[in-house]
Design an enzyme around this catalytic site. Structure first.
Site, PDB file in Angstrom:
ATOM      1  N   TYR A  50      -4.006  13.018  -5.963  1.00  0.00           N
ATOM      2  CA  TYR A  50      -4.729  12.208  -4.975  1.00  0.00           C
ATOM      3  C   TYR A  50      -4.711  12.903  -3.614  1.00  0.00           C
ATOM      4  O   TYR A  50      -5.748  13.030  -2.955  1.00  0.00           O
ATOM      5  CB  TYR A  50      -4.083  10.816  -4.895  1.00  0.00           C
ATOM      6  CG  TYR A  50      -4.675   9.939  -3.837  1.00  0.00           C
ATOM      7  CD1 TYR A  50      -5.950   9.398  -3.980  1.00  0.00           C
ATOM      8  CD2 TYR A  50      -3.963   9.629  -2.682  1.00  0.00           C
ATOM      9  CE1 TYR A  50      -6.503   8.584  -3.000  1.00  0.00           C
ATOM     10  CE2 TYR A  50      -4.499   8.811  -1.701  1.00  0.00           C
ATOM     11  CZ  TYR A  50      -5.766   8.301  -1.869  1.00  0.00           C
ATOM     12  OH  TYR A  50      -6.308   7.498  -0.890  1.00  0.00           O
ATOM     13  N   GLU A  96      -7.946  -0.854  -0.971  1.00  0.00           N
ATOM     14  CA  GLU A  96      -7.032  -0.921   0.179  1.00  0.00           C
ATOM     15  C   GLU A  96      -6.612  -2.368   0.416  1.00  0.00           C
ATOM     16  O   GLU A  96      -5.461  -2.641   0.755  1.00  0.00           O
ATOM     17  CB  GLU A  96      -7.669  -0.329   1.437  1.00  0.00           C
ATOM     18  CG  GLU A  96      -7.893   1.169   1.398  1.00  0.00           C
ATOM     19  CD  GLU A  96      -6.637   2.014   1.508  1.00  0.00           C
ATOM     20  OE1 GLU A  96      -5.536   1.467   1.706  1.00  0.00           O
ATOM     21  OE2 GLU A  96      -6.755   3.240   1.386  1.00  0.00           O
ATOM     22  N   TRP A 102       0.790   2.371  -2.512  1.00  0.00           N
ATOM     23  CA  TRP A 102      -0.503   2.916  -2.911  1.00  0.00           C
ATOM     24  C   TRP A 102      -0.450   3.482  -4.329  1.00  0.00           C
ATOM     25  O   TRP A 102      -1.435   3.430  -5.056  1.00  0.00           O
ATOM     26  CB  TRP A 102      -0.976   3.961  -1.904  1.00  0.00           C
ATOM     27  CG  TRP A 102      -2.342   4.477  -2.228  1.00  0.00           C
ATOM     28  CD1 TRP A 102      -2.671   5.747  -2.590  1.00  0.00           C
ATOM     29  CD2 TRP A 102      -3.568   3.729  -2.259  1.00  0.00           C
ATOM     30  NE1 TRP A 102      -4.022   5.838  -2.834  1.00  0.00           N
ATOM     31  CE2 TRP A 102      -4.596   4.614  -2.644  1.00  0.00           C
ATOM     32  CE3 TRP A 102      -3.900   2.405  -2.007  1.00  0.00           C
ATOM     33  CZ2 TRP A 102      -5.924   4.222  -2.773  1.00  0.00           C
ATOM     34  CZ3 TRP A 102      -5.228   2.003  -2.134  1.00  0.00           C
ATOM     35  CH2 TRP A 102      -6.223   2.906  -2.515  1.00  0.00           C
TER      36      TRP A 102
END
Length: 189
Positions: free
Chosen positions: A26, A48, A56
């Site tokens: 990522y 988000e 995350w």
């Protein structure tokens, strides 16, 4: 805490990557890369929002399932979801089962659907700060909120969007490349 970490490939990266291969991918392929398009930014906004209060990496690991059950985050399709879809999503262990966040995603899709083609992209990017040329040298240099993320949050909330707080919008700005917070010395910097 150190701000950089060297991966198994010998490259220095922002230390938040740790030793997780998905975080590394990522970081290397997505985070801080300019992202455009209403669908892509709607997905980013939605994920988000789901991340709020969580890590995350949890969202990244669940992202394939999120994409599957949220019709690829195509706003026109998500906007058609009804109470039966909310219940279907609430029973899906492959995603974050938070009714408020699910309903916000559907409501946000309905708002995006009323916007013109490219309008969400243009709106979000209009809040991107000009590149300062100053790169953070440590995590202490990276803010959680900025004047721009606060202004973006206020504008989105004014339009009826939910789960778009200033901290969430700054995380979106980082991940969508509106700001570049790769630490000095990171190979992506």
């Amino acid at each position: 805490m150190t701000s950089l970490i060297t991966g198994p490939d010998g490259r220095a990266r922002c230390a938040w990557v740790g030793d997780d291969p998905e975080y590394r991918r990522y970081h290397d392929d997505e985070w801080g890369t300019p992202l455009h398009g209403d669908r892509a930014l709607f997905e980013k906004m939605s994920l988000e929002g789901f991340q709020a209060g969580l890590s995350w990496i949890t969202i990244l690991r669940k992202r394939p399932r999120f994409r599957e059950v949220f019709a690829g985050f195509v706003p026109e399709l998500v906007a058609r979801f009804d109470e039966a879809d909310v219940e279907r999503l609430m029973s899906d262990a492959g995603i974050i089962r938070n009714r408020a966040k699910i309903e916000a995603t559907i409501g946000n899709a309905r708002i995006v659907r009323t916007m013109g083609e490219g309008e969400l992209d243009a709106l979000m990017w209009s809040f991107a700060p000009p590149a300062s040329g100053i790169r953070p040298t440590s995590f202490a240099d990276v803010p959680a909120v900025t004047a721009e993320s606060t202004a973006l949050s206020k504008e989105l909330r004014r339009r009826g969007f939910r789960f778009v707080g200033a901290t969430t919008m700054y995380a979106l700005m980082q991940s969508a490349g509106m700001v570049d917070d790769h630490i000095e010395g990171c190979w992506r910097a």
